[in-house]
Design an enzyme around this catalytic site. Structure first.
Site: not given
Ligand code: GLN
Length: 468
Positions: A76, A151, A175
């Site tokens: 990532k 994400s 994410s």
């Molecule tokens: N969807 C969650 C957020 O926007 C989780 C994001 C993540 O785990 N990096 O904070």
């Protein structure tokens, strides 16, 4: 020939002399280029990948290759790899080359994986659809009109599209797991402290964990074994021994009845989860409904605390010490203001403002302090439930991958995280396994959570119960 689908298959073919690491890496890079329209990779590391492949092939021939020789991996775009660019999918870090490698990257390379590129994600890992990336959204390989989740959308899509065996990503509030569910792959968030965060661009440090996505639990396990363990460069890593993996024949599985009644729950996903619970019961496991009194507080607590931590972590990107600097700005305040306005996208700006607000003098106790108290209660309750159960089972997400542009209201997007944030708030391990296929053609997953430091046991249970 192309690339075997999983790492364990690749390892076998490699052992039989049926392929070489170089051939697999070439195939992966070619396929990634063919699928460039999916916008999965922000950059392919052709040169270093082919050099590493040649090195691993030589080691294979000499009989001294590492445990992950033959594994083709994506990382990532928030994981640092020395000499390679990393941007957190933000303009703020456009063109930045990392001078050092994350501990996980070092460990993967030492185990002889080949890292073929960096995957697209939501900007600074903030989002649930990959639409907040400064470099455009990722298309879901199952249906390019839909999002891959976020994400880590590029990470999940890179595995689902067969561009690599394993994707390494981060999970702050879901994410890894939610994109795994949306793309039909397996995604694992370890116990907080099992994997070093050194070299991960921080979002919310008390929530962030790095973990793998792959086609099956076996590959996830192989990678986890290599990346887990204490690291002097991250003092939140734990020296505690992992729990024994032995599983009883009859597992005690808790589920939240409340959560299946959730208003936004897709009826087909609900029916699938219910039928899986029935099957597990028929197979002799103890399946019990458990209470979840504070479920309505999960998302609010997560968004108060994670934005607070983000506002602090992202303060360093000021155009002076780190990050994009606006041209022609005069004076320190204008440099800060313009650099941050140009460098950060709207979602990141929203989170920084939210986080700064909840930490501000007059509101600190009402929001941040209260959030911390709620988090402690959520953790206590979660551990209490887990004391009587081996696993908690939930859907990973109330929905399947939605069409791009479908959710424009930030709060509706935040509510997507309803089932995943509990594991981050409580610091426990959680995995999403691909178990369902919706009438709309999209895959989806089931989430299993376990006690802290029972990561290996959780993986063993996931593999056994769902045969993935
Ligand atoms: N969807 C969650 C957020 O926007 C989780 C994001 C993540 O785990 N990096 O904070």
């Amino acid at each position: 020939m192309g690339m075997p689908r999983t790492f364990h298959e690749a390892r076998e073919v490699l052992a039989n002399g049926g392929t070489s690491v170089t051939a697999m890496v070439r195939a992966a890079l070619d396929l990634a280029k063919e699928k460039a329209h999916l916008n999965i990779f922000l950059e392919l590391f052709d040169r270093s990948a082919l050099a590493k492949a040649a090195e691993v092939d030589a080691k294979v021939a000499a009989g001294n290759a590492g445990p992950l020789a033959g594994a083709i991996v994506s990382i990532k775009d928030n994981l640092c790899y020395a000499g390679h660019r990393v941007s957190a999918a933000s303009r703020m870090l456009d063109g930045y080359v990392s001078p050092y490698s994350a501990t996980v990257v070092e460990r993967l390379l030492a185990a002889d994986t080949v890292i073929i590129g960096r995957t697209n994600c939501d900007e600074f890992a903030m989002g649930s659809s990959n639409e907040s990336s400064a470099y455009g959204p990722v298309a879901n390989p199952w249906d390019p009109a839909r999002v891959p989740g976020g994400s880590s959308g590029g990470a999940a899509a890179s595995v689902a599209a067969g561009l690599c065996h394993i994707a390494l990503a981060s999970d702050t509030g879901g994410s890894i797991r939610q994109p795994a569910s949306f793309c039909g792959v397996t995604g694992f968030k370890p116990t907080y402290g099992r994997v070093s965060r050194y070299g991960l661009i921080a979002f919310a440090s008390s929530f962030d964990q790095i973990g793998p996505l792959a086609h099956d639990v076996r590959d996830v396990e192989s990678v986890f074994r290599v990346i887990a363990g204490p690291d002097v460069r991250d003092n939140t890593t734990s020296h505690r021994e992992a729990a024994p993996t032995g599983l009883p024949d009859r597992l005690r599985i808790g589920y939240y009845a409340h959560c299946l009644d959730h208003a936004g729950m897709d009826p087909e996903i609900r029916a699938h989860v219910e039928s899986q619970l029935q099957r597990l019961q028929d197979e002799g496991h103890a399946v019990e409904a458990v209470d979840l009194p504070m479920a309505d507080l999960f998302v609010p607590a997560y968004y108060i605390l994670s934005t607070a931590e983000a506002s602090s972590n992202l303060a360093r990107f000021d155009g002076i010490r780190y990050g994009h600097r606006a041209g022609g700005a005069h004076g320190v305040e204008e440099v800060y203001r313009r650099s941050r306005s140009e460098g950060f996208g709207p979602e990141v700006q929203r989170r920084i403002m939210l986080g700064t607000f909840v930490l501000s003098a007059g509101y600190h106790d009402a929001y941040y302090g209260q959030g911390m108290r709620v988090r402690r209660m959520i953790r206590d309750k979660t551990l209490e439930t887990l004391a009587g159960h081996d696993l908690i089972l939930t859907p990973t997400s109330p929905v399947t991958a939605f069409p791009k542009g479908h959710i424009s209201d930030p709060v509706s997007m935040y509510l997507q995280d309803i089932f995943t944030v509990q594991a981050n708030l409580a610091g426990i391990p959680a995995i999403s396994v691909p178990t369902g296929r919706h009438g709309n053609g999209m895959p989806f997953g089931i989430q299993l959570m376990a006690k802290p430091f029972e990561d290996e046991r959780l993986l063993a249970a996931a593999g056994r119960l769902f045969d993935v």
